[in-house]
Design a protein around this motif. Structure first.
Motif, PDB file in Angstrom:
ATOM      1  N   SER A  78       0.812  -1.215   0.000  1.00 52.83           N
ATOM      2  CA  SER A  78       0.000   0.000   0.000  1.00 52.83           C
ATOM      3  C   SER A  78       0.841   1.258   0.000  1.00 52.83           C
ATOM      4  O   SER A  78       0.334   2.336  -0.249  1.00 52.83           O
TER       5      SER A  78
ATOM      6  N   HIS B 277     -12.782   9.683   3.721  1.00 52.85           N
ATOM      7  CA  HIS B 277     -12.081   8.409   3.533  1.00 52.85           C
ATOM      8  C   HIS B 277     -12.143   7.571   4.801  1.00 52.85           C
ATOM      9  O   HIS B 277     -12.429   6.370   4.751  1.00 52.85           O
TER      10      HIS B 277
ATOM     11  N   TYR C 131      -4.036   8.639   5.791  1.00 52.31           N
ATOM     12  CA  TYR C 131      -4.866   7.715   5.012  1.00 52.31           C
ATOM     13  C   TYR C 131      -4.405   6.289   5.310  1.00 52.31           C
ATOM     14  O   TYR C 131      -3.287   5.906   4.971  1.00 52.31           O
TER      15      TYR C 131
ATOM     16  N   ARG D 192      -3.571   3.340   2.354  1.00 54.02           N
ATOM     17  CA  ARG D 192      -4.104   3.743   1.060  1.00 54.02           C
ATOM     18  C   ARG D 192      -2.970   4.055   0.081  1.00 54.02           C
ATOM     19  O   ARG D 192      -2.157   4.925   0.335  1.00 54.02           O
TER      20      ARG D 192
END
Length: 263
Positions: free
Chosen positions: A20, A189, A215, A218
């Motif tokens: 990621s 998000h 995040y 992500r």
């Protein structure tokens, strides 16, 4: 670096064996800022200036734009607001995308989503107002909570949000032949998109911290890092973004996504 290259090739390749965080494994030296920022933030060691490819996002509020001056300042792409909800069109959209094209700037339209009308109504509206020639880079779905709205502050459940998003994006992909990019903010998000839509490219807003800090797991393709940028050719503050990869990654990606998928 090979894993970074794989991460930024077309979508099928993007998913092959990358963690990621691979999008942001830049191995280049720091690059001096190409633009000014009236309120620069301290992002630590992972600054936007470590990225080669910078771009802007604009709407009618940016007023008159000298697109050749923008191009000559080093802008590599432009996200341009097209539509909002089921009944609003940005009045500068037809002018902006055509002038960006004339200046040789890769461009993409974006749609601001309202959760008070259906995904099909909004997809119909976007398709009716955005010709295929205005979709050079993939279209963008802008999803964020709109607490300041006077007409729509509805917040569906996460499951409802994802169902609506998928329906809208499936409609656009079927029509334009390009899988939409998802633009989102930190809170939206967190509430709806963690570990979701891994097959889509993400464009994330993070103006105070590096995206890797806010995040969760992500992988992102674009990072909006300021709304106080100063771009030659545009009066007033402008949003500035970076692409996650190198100039070579960018060239390869644009070449791939600028062509509709073959059925």
């Amino acid at each position: 670096m090979r894993r970074l290259l794989l991460a930024l090739l077309p979508l099928a390749t993007l998913l092959s064996g990358c963690s990621s965080t691979d999008y942001d494994l830049m191995q280049t030296a720091s690059i001096p800022p190409r633009f000014h920022d009236t309120d620069p933030q301290n992002f630590g060691d992972r600054t936007p200036q470590h990225h080669n490819i910078h771009g802007i996002d604009v709407s009618k509020w940016n007023g008159d734009i000298d697109w050749m001056k923008v191009k000559n300042s080093g802008v590599s792409f432009a996200f341009i607001k097209a539509t909002e909800g089921k009944d609003r069109v940005d009045t500068r959209f037809p002018e902006y995308w055509q002038k960006a094209r004339a200046a040789g700037i890769p461009y993409a339209p974006y749609h601001f989503y309202y959760f008070c009308s259906t995904a099909d109504d909004q997809a119909d509206w976007f398709i009716a107002n955005v010709p295929k020639s205005a979709v050079y880079l993939p279209p963008v779905l802008d999803v964020e909570w709109n607490g300041e709205s006077k007409t729509c502050r509805h917040r569906p459940t996460p499951d409802e949000v994802r169902v609506e998003m998928k329906r809208f994006m499936d409609r656009l992909e079927a029509h334009y032949g390009k899988r939409p990019i998802i633009y989102t903010s930190v809170d939206f998000h967190r509430d709806n998109l963690v570990d979701q839509f891994k097959e889509h490219h993400f464009w994330v807003r993070s103006v105070a911290k590096h995206p890797g800090e806010v995040y969760v797991e992500r992988r992102w393709a674009f990072w909006q890092y300021t709304s106080t940028g100063v771009i030659p050719g545009i009066d007033g503050a402008t949003d500035i973004n970076v692409f996650a990869g190198s100039a070579k990654n960018w060239k390869n990606w644009v070449a791939a996504v600028s062509q509709p998928k073959q059925n």
